[in-house]
Design an enzyme around this catalytic site. Sequence first.
Site, PDB file in Angstrom:
ATOM      1  N   THR A   1      42.204  31.476  35.969  1.00  0.00           N
ATOM      2  CA  THR A   1      40.922  32.177  35.855  1.00  0.00           C
ATOM      3  C   THR A   1      39.901  31.453  34.980  1.00  0.00           C
ATOM      4  O   THR A   1      40.145  31.204  33.798  1.00  0.00           O
ATOM      5  CB  THR A   1      41.074  33.621  35.308  1.00  0.00           C
ATOM      6  OG1 THR A   1      42.247  34.223  35.832  1.00  0.00           O
ATOM      7  CG2 THR A   1      39.878  34.454  35.706  1.00  0.00           C
TER       8      THR A   1
ATOM      9  N   LYS B   1      51.854  38.310  38.107  1.00  0.00           N
ATOM     10  CA  LYS B   1      50.565  38.099  37.448  1.00  0.00           C
ATOM     11  C   LYS B   1      50.475  39.028  36.237  1.00  0.00           C
ATOM     12  O   LYS B   1      50.599  40.236  36.380  1.00  0.00           O
ATOM     13  CB  LYS B   1      49.414  38.371  38.422  1.00  0.00           C
ATOM     14  CG  LYS B   1      49.341  37.382  39.563  1.00  0.00           C
ATOM     15  CD  LYS B   1      48.352  37.823  40.627  1.00  0.00           C
ATOM     16  CE  LYS B   1      46.926  37.846  40.121  1.00  0.00           C
ATOM     17  NZ  LYS B   1      45.980  38.201  41.217  1.00  0.00           N
TER      18      LYS B   1
ATOM     19  N   ARG C   1      38.879  52.712  41.854  1.00  0.00           N
ATOM     20  CA  ARG C   1      37.413  52.750  41.885  1.00  0.00           C
ATOM     21  C   ARG C   1      36.903  54.179  41.751  1.00  0.00           C
ATOM     22  O   ARG C   1      37.585  55.133  42.114  1.00  0.00           O
ATOM     23  CB  ARG C   1      36.900  52.132  43.188  1.00  0.00           C
ATOM     24  CG  ARG C   1      37.304  50.675  43.369  1.00  0.00           C
ATOM     25  CD  ARG C   1      36.633  50.049  44.577  1.00  0.00           C
ATOM     26  NE  ARG C   1      37.099  48.685  44.786  1.00  0.00           N
ATOM     27  CZ  ARG C   1      36.641  47.632  44.132  1.00  0.00           C
ATOM     28  NH1 ARG C   1      35.701  47.796  43.214  1.00  0.00           N
ATOM     29  NH2 ARG C   1      37.100  46.421  44.379  1.00  0.00           N
TER      30      ARG C   1
ATOM     31  N   ARG D   1      46.453  28.277  47.084  1.00  0.00           N
ATOM     32  CA  ARG D   1      46.494  29.737  46.952  1.00  0.00           C
ATOM     33  C   ARG D   1      45.609  30.375  48.018  1.00  0.00           C
ATOM     34  O   ARG D   1      44.477  29.950  48.234  1.00  0.00           O
ATOM     35  CB  ARG D   1      45.993  30.144  45.568  1.00  0.00           C
ATOM     36  CG  ARG D   1      45.729  31.644  45.377  1.00  0.00           C
ATOM     37  CD  ARG D   1      45.308  31.912  43.935  1.00  0.00           C
ATOM     38  NE  ARG D   1      44.903  33.297  43.714  1.00  0.00           N
ATOM     39  CZ  ARG D   1      43.655  33.697  43.548  1.00  0.00           C
ATOM     40  NH1 ARG D   1      42.649  32.816  43.630  1.00  0.00           N
ATOM     41  NH2 ARG D   1      43.369  34.963  43.320  1.00  0.00           N
TER      42      ARG D   1
END
Length: 478
Positions: free
Chosen positions: A275, A217, A76, A35
Site C-alpha cells: 500500500t 491481509k 457501508r 496481483r
Amino acid sequence: MRRLRRIKILATLGPASSDLAMIRRLFEAGADIFRINMSHTPHDKMRELVATIRNVESSYGRPIGILVDLQGPKLRLGSFAEGAVQLQNGHTFTLDSDKAPGDATRVHLPHPEILAALRPGHALLLDDGKVRLIAEETSKEHAVTRVVVGGKMSDRKGVSLPDTDLPVSAMTPKDRADLEAALVTGVDWVALSFVQRADDVIEAKKMIRGRAAVMAKIEKPQAIDRLADIIEASDALMVARGDLGVELPLERVPSLQKQMTRMARRAGKPVVIATQMLESMIQSPVPTRAEVSDVATAVYEGADAIMLSAESAAGKFPVEAVSTMNRIGEEVERDPTYRNVITAQRPTPESTAGDAIADAARQMAETLDLPALICWTSSGSTAVRVARERPKPPIVAITPNMTTGRRLAVVWGVHCVVAEDARDQDDMVSRAGSIAFRDGFVRAGQRVIIVAGVPLGIPGTTNMVRIASVGPEGEANM
C-alpha cells in the site's frame, strides 16, 4: 532471467497493465508475481489475465506467481434524502435499521451485525476515517453516536470499526464465487481480506483444499491482538498498511510493520509489505524521496516482497514504478549495512531437523564464501526454511512441480527452476551444479552447497547437506 536482488516485487494488474505487451514489460522490469484485485475484476477478465501471465511465463521459461486478492466484506452506510449532509462536531447522529433515506440526524445502517456488536465507547470511522463518531447508546435497532470529527457525508460511504469485533466471516458470497472461479484457473496465492481471527483463514483453507496458498491481509486492529494464531494458520502475511492506517493511529503503523515482518520471518512465513509504497508514481515518472526511503526500509527489514497497487494497475508509469522498486532493492542489498541488519534480525532456528539443516547450510555457505545455495524441493518447504535464514549467497530452488515454483515466486532470495526430479543422489548433485551453472550462479571450478530431503520427492523431509565442486561442463561432483 536472473534477478540481482533478493526481495521480490508484486505488481497489481489493472486498466494500465492488462495486455500481453505490458505484462511482459512489467516482468522484464522486475515483477516476480502479479496481483489481480477481485474488487475491480470480473471473472472473464480475471481468466484473461491469468492466461496472459501464463503465456509470458511460458515464453521466458520462469515460474511466475499469480495472487488473487478477495474483496472481503464492504461495510457501508445507506443513502441520504438529499445525497449528502454535513455532520457537525459535538452533534448527535444515529445509525439505525430504518431503510428510509437519511438526513443530518440519522441514516440507515444496512448491517445488523454492526448494531448487534457495537458497544458504548466504540469508535466508528466513516469515509476512510475522514469522519469519526463515538457510540453513546447502542441496541440491535439503532446506535446513537456523538460526532467527534465532523465533515461531509454522502451515500454509501464506508464504515470502519476499530474497536468492534464483528461476528462476520471474512468471506462474502461474492468472495466465495470469486475464489472458486480463480481456483479453477489455477492461481497460486489467495489474499484474504478482513481477517480478524485465525478461524477466518481456516475457513478459507477448507474451501481451497490445497489448490492455492493463503495470504492473510492484516488490515484490522482485531487481527493485531491475534497475530501469532493468524500467522500459524496462514501460508503468508500481507501488511495492508492503507486500511490498517485508517483504523489505527498512523504513527502505530511503522512499528507494527516491523513487528509483523519479524514475527513472520521467525515463523518461516513470507511477508509482503503493501500500500502506497510509490503512490506519487501514479501521476509522476519519479517517486518522492520519502517513498524511496519507505521502500528501502521494507528491504532493510528483510521483508519477502514489496507490492505496487494503483501504481502499476492504473497509474501513468507502471513500468517505471516496477523499475524503480527493482533499483531500490538492488541498491539497498549492495549496502554493507544491509547484511549487518539482516544478520542481527536472524531468528533462532526451531528445534527441528529441517531448521537445523537450513541453518547449518547457511553457515557453511557463508564460511566457505560459496556462490550459491541449492535446494531440491518438492513442496517448497526446504526453500522456505533456507530463505528464513536470509543467507548471503543466492538460493537456487529446483523443483519438479510447477505449482511449487510459482508459489516460491514470493519468497525472499529464491530463484526457482522447474526441472525433472532427480533419479538418485548422484543425479541430484550433478544436475544441481549444471542448473546453477546454466543460470549464471556459479563458474566451473567453484563449489556449491546442496540441501535436500532424502528419500527424494517426500515433502517436509529436509535432512541432507552436500558440498560439491562444479566441473567444466557445469556438472557437480561430491
